[in-house]
Motif scaffolding. Structure first.
Motif, PDB file in Angstrom:
ATOM      1  N   VAL A 231     167.427  90.111 -42.334  1.00 24.60           N
ATOM      2  CA  VAL A 231     168.069  90.723 -41.184  1.00 24.60           C
ATOM      3  C   VAL A 231     168.859  91.965 -41.577  1.00 24.60           C
ATOM      4  N   ALA A 232     169.350  92.015 -42.827  1.00 25.26           N
ATOM      5  CA  ALA A 232     170.101  93.180 -43.275  1.00 25.26           C
ATOM      6  C   ALA A 232     169.235  94.434 -43.239  1.00 25.26           C
ATOM      7  N   SER A 233     167.956  94.288 -43.566  1.00 24.29           N
ATOM      8  CA  SER A 233     167.074  95.447 -43.600  1.00 24.29           C
ATOM      9  C   SER A 233     166.859  96.049 -42.225  1.00 24.29           C
ATOM     10  N   LEU A 234     166.993  95.236 -41.172  1.00 24.28           N
ATOM     11  CA  LEU A 234     166.813  95.742 -39.813  1.00 24.28           C
ATOM     12  C   LEU A 234     167.885  96.751 -39.435  1.00 24.28           C
ATOM     13  N   ASN A 235     169.010  96.737 -40.151  1.00 22.96           N
ATOM     14  CA  ASN A 235     170.067  97.695 -39.867  1.00 22.96           C
ATOM     15  C   ASN A 235     169.611  99.123 -40.077  1.00 22.96           C
ATOM     16  N   TYR A 236     168.586  99.317 -40.927  1.00 20.05           N
ATOM     17  CA  TYR A 236     168.111 100.671 -41.191  1.00 20.05           C
ATOM     18  C   TYR A 236     167.555 101.341 -39.938  1.00 20.05           C
ATOM     19  N   LEU A 237     167.170 100.555 -38.947  1.00 23.57           N
ATOM     20  CA  LEU A 237     166.685 101.136 -37.700  1.00 23.57           C
ATOM     21  C   LEU A 237     167.779 101.929 -36.996  1.00 23.57           C
TER      22      LEU A 237
END
Length: 279
Positions: A231-237
């Motif tokens: 879920v942390a990687s989704l912050n890049y959006l």
């Protein structure tokens, strides 16, 4: 099912955070800590009313960790708002959104959530995408960069603490401690350095509170329901949202290298989401 919900929650949080970023940028003429004060005041009142309505104990169980989360969140928020106010929107968000990278790395030690080796490659691709997205921007001062990086690290610490609290605390209790800790600190500064908001400033400050409350709630739900590295990687959006809003609201433009960066970020996010977490 839980993982799918977590992804949806994080996407919603990203949209609300992006709208909040625009509002913070719109009040760049106000002191950073004063903007944080209004944001925290709204969050405290809203969280308190909802907790009382649902008969949820205000102060939770693990008070030490909740206070620590509040301190880390406070420092991260101040740094984040400073960069939003003093740097170009997309540049500021790009720096602030290094938090997911630090979140996954710190998660290895804080909440003992290991990541697969291939995920380091995906994080590397995402960071390369971020670099290409904006490139070297001479409008970013050394101070602004250091404050932005510090904000990302403190945010990562806060996110990991949220994950540690997932079995003992209600999401709204965690959110409640954020302004509870922040208000006394920024309140003292605001009293002695008050700048009166004018006209539409009041609406922008209100919207900052509303959007942040919604974003914090969905983000907390997300971090409590899934593997941190995913879920942390989704912050890049959020970088993509910043580019879109930056273009329409602040006339920010980007090059073909930036578009290539967007593709890299999306590719990294999609591949990382598809990786099964280590048990």
């Amino acid at each position: 099912m839980e993982e799918r919900k977590s992804i949806i929650y994080m996407l919603l949080a990203g949209v609300f955070f992006a709208l909040m970023n625009v509002c913070v940028k719109q009040v760049s003429h106000l002191p950073t800590l004063e903007v944080v004060f209004f944001r925290s005041l709204f969050s405290l009142v809203a969280s308190y009313l909802i907790l009382k309505k649902d008969n949820i104990p205000l102060f939770g169980n693990n008070k030490k960790l909740l206070i620590f989360r509040g301190v880390a969140g406070c420092l991260g928020l101040i740094g984040s708002f400073y960069t939003l106010q003093h740097l170009p929107l997309a540049s500021a968000v790009t720096i602030n959104y290094l938090a997911p990278f630090f979140t996954a790395l710190l998660g290895i030690f804080i909440v003992k959530q290991p990541v697969r080796p291939i995920q380091f490659l995906y994080f590397g691709l995402a960071i390369l995408g971020v670099v290409l997205l904006k490139g070297f921007d001479n409008r970013i001062s050394t101070l602004g960069l250091l404050i932005g990086l510090s904000a990302a690290i403190f945010a990562a610490i806060a996110y990991n603490i949220i994950a540690k609290l997932k079995t003992s605390e209600h999401p709204l209790v965690i959110i409640f401690y954020f302004p509870l800790v922040t208000l006394p600190f920024v309140g003292v500064y605001t009293i002695f350095n008050w700048v009166t908001p004018i006209g539409w400033d009041w609406l922008q400050l209100l919207l900052i509170g509303i959007f942040t409350q919604l974003a914090q709630y969905y983000m907390t739900l997300s971090y409590q329901r899934a593997n941190l590295s995913k879920v942390a990687s989704l912050n890049y959006l959020g970088v993509l949202y910043a580019l879109i809003f930056g273009f329409f609201f602040f006339d920010e433009t980007y090059t073909q290298w930036s578009l290539f960066g967007i593709v890299l970020i999306l590719l990294a996010v999609i591949m990382n989401v598809r990786v099964r977490p280590l048990r």
